[in-house]
Scaffold this motif. Structure first.
Motif, PDB file in Angstrom:
ATOM      1  N   UNK A 161      31.250  28.805   3.488  1.00 53.08           N
ATOM      2  CA  UNK A 161      30.089  28.090   4.036  1.00 53.08           C
ATOM      3  C   UNK A 161      28.817  28.934   3.998  1.00 53.08           C
ATOM      4  N   UNK A 162      28.875  30.104   3.394  1.00 47.91           N
ATOM      5  CA  UNK A 162      27.694  30.968   3.350  1.00 47.91           C
ATOM      6  C   UNK A 162      26.550  30.356   2.565  1.00 47.91           C
ATOM      7  N   UNK A 204      28.016  25.529  19.713  1.00 49.75           N
ATOM      8  CA  UNK A 204      26.922  24.922  18.951  1.00 49.75           C
ATOM      9  C   UNK A 204      25.573  25.395  19.469  1.00 49.75           C
ATOM     10  N   UNK A 205      25.385  25.343  20.770  1.00 45.23           N
ATOM     11  CA  UNK A 205      24.087  25.739  21.313  1.00 45.23           C
ATOM     12  C   UNK A 205      23.825  27.238  21.149  1.00 45.23           C
ATOM     13  N   UNK A 206      24.870  28.031  21.045  1.00 49.58           N
ATOM     14  CA  UNK A 206      24.682  29.471  20.869  1.00 49.58           C
ATOM     15  C   UNK A 206      24.446  29.866  19.419  1.00 49.58           C
ATOM     16  N   UNK A 207      25.092  29.150  18.482  1.00 48.16           N
ATOM     17  CA  UNK A 207      25.111  29.639  17.106  1.00 48.16           C
ATOM     18  C   UNK A 207      24.482  28.726  16.058  1.00 48.16           C
ATOM     19  N   UNK A 208      24.276  27.432  16.354  1.00 48.81           N
ATOM     20  CA  UNK A 208      23.804  26.537  15.292  1.00 48.81           C
ATOM     21  C   UNK A 208      22.426  26.926  14.780  1.00 48.81           C
ATOM     22  N   UNK A 209      21.496  27.193  15.661  1.00 48.75           N
ATOM     23  CA  UNK A 209      20.149  27.541  15.209  1.00 48.75           C
ATOM     24  C   UNK A 209      20.166  28.830  14.398  1.00 48.75           C
ATOM     25  N   UNK A 210      20.972  29.803  14.813  1.00 47.90           N
ATOM     26  CA  UNK A 210      21.102  31.044  14.052  1.00 47.90           C
ATOM     27  C   UNK A 210      21.659  30.768  12.660  1.00 47.90           C
ATOM     28  N   UNK A 218      26.585  35.941   9.195  1.00 47.30           N
ATOM     29  CA  UNK A 218      27.982  35.576   8.978  1.00 47.30           C
ATOM     30  C   UNK A 218      28.698  35.228  10.277  1.00 47.30           C
ATOM     31  N   UNK A 219      28.299  35.871  11.365  1.00 48.89           N
ATOM     32  CA  UNK A 219      28.926  35.551  12.649  1.00 48.89           C
ATOM     33  C   UNK A 219      28.623  34.108  13.045  1.00 48.89           C
ATOM     34  N   UNK A 220      27.361  33.714  12.901  1.00 49.85           N
ATOM     35  CA  UNK A 220      26.969  32.357  13.275  1.00 49.85           C
ATOM     36  C   UNK A 220      27.660  31.326  12.388  1.00 49.85           C
TER      37      UNK A 220
END
Length: 376
Positions: A161-162, A204-210, A218-220
Motif C-alpha cells: 500500500x506504499x 483512523x483518527x490517529x493515522x489516516x491524515x499521516x 510506513x507506520x501510518x
C-alpha cells in the motif's frame, strides 16, 4: 444467544507474503486488475509460486459488473484450480468472491482455498463474508452475503500500500471509519465487535491524515491497513447501516467512489442516528450514547451526550476537510437536476438494501430523502 467467531487467519507484520512459500496447492488462479500486472506488483505473488500452475485473470475494474464475474467463472471452470488468490483493492477481492461462489455452484468444482491480499486499506473485504457486484443496466449495486465468501487466509503486507495515491488513501480511509462507526451502533453490535470498532476508529483518527500526507510514513500506512481489517472483522459480524444503504445506490447511479460517497453521508448519518432533540433532552438513544463514548475515547468528549455527539461530528468533518474530500455531492460533478430526479429511486434502493436493516434507527423514505438533500 450471541455468537462471535473468526474464520480467516490473518498474516501481518514482517514479510507476511512468505506464507505463500508454504502453499501445497498446485493449480492457482489469481484474480487481480490490469495495474497489478502492468506495475509488476503481481510478480510479488507469482515469484513465490515457482513450480506451480498459475492462471491470472486481470479483468477487474472498479465496481465490478456481473459480466466480468461471468468471464471469470468461465475461466475458473475451465482451469479447475485448488486455490484462488485475490490481489488488489476491494473490487478485486469482491469480484474474486463472486467468481468463486458462482464457480462452485455452476462448475461442480472441488473445494478451493481462498487467500485475499489487499492492496488498499479500506473495504476490509479480506475478512468479510460480503461482496458488492454492480448491475450496470439498472445502475445498482448488490451486496452478496454468504459465509462461504470469507477468505481462509488474509495477508496484510503494508509494502503493497506504499504507492497508493493520496486521493485513494482518503477515500478508502474514510470507508474504514464508516465501517467502524456503522458496526459500532448496529443493531447486531456486541461486546467483541465493539472492541474491534473502537480500535479501528481510534486508529483512523490517529493515522489516516499521516498516511494521506506521506507515502513514506510506513507506520501510518501499516496502521491503516490493520484498521481496515479490524473494521471488517467488526462489520462482518454486525452488518452495517443506512450510510452504506444510500452509498450503494448513489455509487451505482452516479459513479461516485464508494468511500467518497460514504464520507459525504457520514456526518449526516451520525446526526440522524443520534436523534438529538432539544437542550432539555434527558434520555438518549443507545447510538447517541455510543457516539459520545467514542468522543470521550478520542479526547473530545463533552459535558453530556449531546455535546459528545456534536464534537464527534465536528471531528469527522475536520478530518474530511484535511483530507480534501468533497463536502457534498455537488462537488462530485453531478447535475443537481439529475440528483433530484433520482431521489425517489435512491431512497427505495436504500430501504431495500440489506445493510439498512441493521441501522440503529428505523429508516423511512422521508428520512432518506431528507438525508440526500442535506448531503447535496
Amino acid at each position: 444467544m450471541t455468537e462471535f467467531g473468526l474464520k480467516t487467519t490473518v498474516h501481518f507484520g514482517q514479510a507476511p507474503l512468505s506464507y505463500l512459500d508454504t502453499l501445497k496447492a498446485q493449480k492457482i488462479f489469481i484474480v487481480t486488475d490490469p495495474f497489478m500486472v502492468e506495475s509488476k506488483m503481481a510478480d510479488r505473488i507469482t515469484e513465490r509460486l515457482s513450480g506451480k500452475e498459475v492462471s491470472i485473470f486481470s479483468n477487474v475494474v472498479p465496481d465490478p459488473p456481473m459480466e466480468l464475474v461471468v468471464q471469470g467463472v468461465n475461466e475458473v471452470i475451465a482451469f479447475r484450480p485448488d486455490l484462488l488468490i485475490a490481489l488488489g483493492g476491494g473490487s478485486a477481492i469482491d469480484e474474486a468472491k463472486a467468481i468463486m461462489q458462482f464457480s462452485r455452484k455452476i462448475g461442480e468444482l472441488p473445494d478451493m482455498d481462498f487467500i485475499a491480499v489487499p492492496t488498499t486499506s479500506g473495504t476490509g473485504s479480506e475478512v468479510t463474508s460480503f461482496a458488492v457486484i454492480t448491475d450496470r443496466e439498472k445502475g445498482r449495486k448488490y451486496p452478496l452475503v454468504a459465509p462461504e465468501l470469507l477468505p481462509d487466509v488474509a495477508i496484510l503486507d503494508s509494502d503493497l500500500v506504499k504507492s497508493v495515491p493520496p486521493g485513494v488513501v482518503a477515500d478508502t480511509g474514510i470507508d474504514v471509519l464508516t465501517h467502524a462507526l456503522e458496526a459500532y451502533v448496529s443493531l447486531k453490535a456486541n461486546f467483541f465487535t465493539d472492541a474491534f470498532a473502537e480500535k479501528a476508529v481510534l486508529t483512523v483518527f490517529q493515522y489516516l491524515l499521516r498516511s494521506f500526507e506521506s507515502s513514506e510514513d510506513t507506520e501510518a500506512r501499516a496502521q491503516m491497513h490493520y484498521a481496515s481489517c479490524m473494521a471488517g472483522m467488526a462489520f462482518d459480524q454486525t452488518s452495517l447501516g443506512v450510510n452504506h444503504g444510500i452509498a450503494h445506490n448513489i455509487g451505482g447511479r452516479f459513479k461516485v467512489p464508494h468511500g467518497r460517497a460514504n464520507g459525504i453521508l457520514l456526518p449526516h448519518i451520525v446526526e440522524y442516528n443520534a436523534d438529538l432533540k432539544d437542550y432539555q433532552q434527558k434520555e438518549y438513544s443507545l447510538a447517541a450514547r455510543k457516539y459520545a463514548r467514542l468522543a470521550e475515547l478520542l479526547g473530545i468528549g463533552g459535558v453530556n451526550v449531546r455535546t459528545g455527539v456534536r464534537n464527534l461530528i465536528s471531528h469527522i468533518r475536520k478530518l474530511e476537510k484535511a483530507l480534501k474530500m468533497p463536502q457534498g455531492f455537488h462537488d462530485c460533478k453531478i447535475a443537481q437536476a439529475e440528483y433530484q430526479k433520482e431521489e425517489e429511486t435512491i431512497a427505495q434502493g436504500a430501504l431495500a438494501d440489506g445493510c439498512t436493516a441493521t441501522n440503529p434507527r428505523q429508516v423511512t423514505r422521508a428520512d432518506v430523502i431528507k438525508i440526500l438533500r442535506q448531503a447535496w
